[in-house]
Enzyme design. Structure first.
Site, PDB file in Angstrom:
ATOM      1  N   HIS A 272       2.797  -4.909   5.654  1.00  8.75           N
ATOM      2  CA  HIS A 272       1.678  -4.640   5.013  1.00  8.75           C
ATOM      3  C   HIS A 272       0.484  -5.637   5.649  1.00  8.75           C
ATOM      4  O   HIS A 272       0.959  -6.694   6.149  1.00  8.75           O
ATOM      5  CB  HIS A 272       1.761  -5.438   3.484  1.00  8.75           C
ATOM      6  CG  HIS A 272       0.726  -5.017   2.823  1.00  8.75           C
ATOM      7  ND1 HIS A 272      -0.592  -5.600   2.638  1.00  8.75           N
ATOM      8  CD2 HIS A 272       0.723  -3.759   2.088  1.00  8.75           C
ATOM      9  CE1 HIS A 272      -1.094  -5.028   1.707  1.00  8.75           C
ATOM     10  NE2 HIS A 272      -0.619  -3.747   1.250  1.00  8.75           N
ATOM     11  N   ASP A 329       5.428   1.039  -1.466  1.00  4.86           N
ATOM     12  CA  ASP A 329       5.893   2.482  -1.312  1.00  4.86           C
ATOM     13  C   ASP A 329       7.419   2.665  -1.156  1.00  4.86           C
ATOM     14  O   ASP A 329       7.752   3.843  -1.245  1.00  4.86           O
ATOM     15  CB  ASP A 329       5.299   3.126  -0.335  1.00  4.86           C
ATOM     16  CG  ASP A 329       3.660   3.293  -0.576  1.00  4.86           C
ATOM     17  OD1 ASP A 329       2.822   2.693   0.330  1.00  4.86           O
ATOM     18  OD2 ASP A 329       3.310   3.842  -1.546  1.00  4.86           O
TER      19      ASP A 329
END
Ligand code: SDX
Length: 389
Positions: A272, A329
């Site tokens: 991320h 996710d």
């Protein structure tokens, strides 16, 4: 402002902006919407309350909740002429393509909603958008499987209505499973906003040109569709399935590929830009995934495989040195799968959850007195002037 550093209000000129909506601490793995921690909101709130919070800056009173929910139901129908739009769309179209096209066409059918910057009856405008996009998403799903659409019902709450529109058919006496409805509620909250991510920046960029809210959200849906962004939840499942079919369930090869600089492959659901620790949403999603499978009596070999892959990532210096952890996710797709939601609808679920955040960020940008059109600059590295021979 509350100790915030004031950045260039034009947001895209410097890559940084000022906002009151969402706070992230990437080092500590903290996420708050309007000051409320994501764990509290996911545990204690309904998605419609979190949507209200993001748009209005405070959680609704009982009366405000009831009015917001009533509006949501009252405005859940799409203009019947939009049916022809669905009829004309090819069945094989990805639901995200249909959703984006629906978003922009809503401004054609509801022009009075175009100027959502006007604060008066903003609820009326926001609830119509939130509600109609949910209906459009369910219709897009029905279209993709060649089934007749199911209309929204006034007696069902937001998440129950969505599930009913997706799974009821004229030949089944479908009842919404409360476990599935509760799981959807939590998943939509986890996705509701995330500061200046790619799709939110696109929504603001398009809005900064004076484009209406629907056109801005349509652009955000397209950005979210990318596999490096919201599309990752679908690609996580496809990656796990490939480990089973191609690598006999052995995660070593996929980990080695992800570390190979000559291979463009990335581990989907890992890493991320902001979180350099475990994404707090991924923690909630992981616990929830196991709870939902147990409650539904579903066992899925991909869940154990995901845990094995996560363990391999967290134990590998390549990922540890780069602060790469599972993101939102990594586990959400496994929960959607257990709920019976098909893979090509995973990013649509992400988009529906993200709409309140996109609206809040768009309104904040449009109401910024210093707001200007987004216009990034560049460092030119091309040819100096040269004559045409
Ligand atoms: C979302 O911004 C948001 O807030 C987004 C989001 C939201 O709610 O809106 O949180 C939602 O988009 C989550 C992310 C979903 N995408 C994926 O899971 C796709 C896989 N992840 C990667 O593609 C990547 O981690 C990104 C896109 C998420 C972040 O990319 P960055 O910030 O550009 O990271 P980077 O390329 O600078 O990576 C730094 C290093 C690189 O190696 P070196 O050049 O230092 O040797 O880490 C490596 C990268 O190669 N790396 C990975 C990796 N992610 C980063 N290596 C293998 N697998 C990965 N997944």
């Amino acid at each position: 402002k509350t100790g915030m550093i004031t950045y260039d209000p034009g947001f895209v000129n410097t890559g940084c902006c000022q906002s009151d909506v969402t706070y992230i601490d990437g080092e500590k793995g903290i996420l708050r919407y309007r000051g409320y921690d994501i764990n509290d909101l996911a545990e204690k709130c309904e998605f419609v309350d979190v949507a209200y919070l993001l748009v209005h800056g405070k959680l609704p009173s009982r009366e405000q909740h009831d009015e917001f929910s009533t509006n949501m139901n009252y405005h859940s129908l799409l203009h019947e002429d939009m049916r022809h739009f669905f009829d004309a769309y090819p069945d094989h179209a990805h639901p995200m393509a249909t959703l984006s096209a629906m978003a922009v066409s809503l401004s054609t059918f509801y022009p009075e909603l175009e100027d959502a910057t006007l604060q008066e009856n903003i609820d009326y405008k926001v609830t119509r958008l939130l509600s109609k996009m949910r209906t459009a998403a369910a219709f897009a799903y029905k279209k993709s499987i060649g089934h007749p659409i199911v209309y929204p019902r006034p007696d069902l709450k937001y998440c129950e209505n969505f599930i009913n529109m997706m799974f009821r058919t004229p030949v089944n006496s479908y009842e919404v499973d409360p476990v599935v409805a509760k799981a959807l509620n939590k998943l939509l909250i986890l996705h509701a906003d995330h500061e200046q991510n790619c799709s939110a920046s696109v929504v603001k960029m398009v809005g900064s040109a004076g484009a209406n809210l629907y056109a801005s959200i349509s652009a955000g849906i397209c950005a979210l569709w990318g596999p490096l962004h919201g599309g990752a939840n679908q690609h996580v499942i496809e990656m796990l399935e490939r480990i089973i079919t191609e690598d006999k369930g052995d995660v070593k090869r996929v980990v080695a590929r992800a570390k190979d600089k000559n291979d463009p492959f990335r581990l989907m659901g890992v890493g991320h830009r902001v979180y350099k620790s475990y994404d707090p949403r991924a923690k909630v999603a992981k616990t929830m995934c196991k709870d939902v499978l147990e409650a539904l009596g579903v066992s899925d070999p991909l869940v154990d495989l995901a845990q094995e892959l996560e363990d391999a990532v967290l134990a590998d210096d390549y990922f540890v040195e780069r602060n790469l952890y599972p993101n939102i996710d990594f586990y959400t797709g496994l929960t959607y799968r257990a709920m019976g939601i098909p893979t090509d609808m995973f990013t649509v679920m992400f988009a529906i959850g993200r709409i309140p955040g996109w609206i809040a960020q768009w309104l904040e940008m449009r109401e910024d007195p210093h707001g200007r059109i987004g216009r990034p600059r560049q460092i030119y590295t091309g040819h100096t002037q040269r004559p045409v021979e």
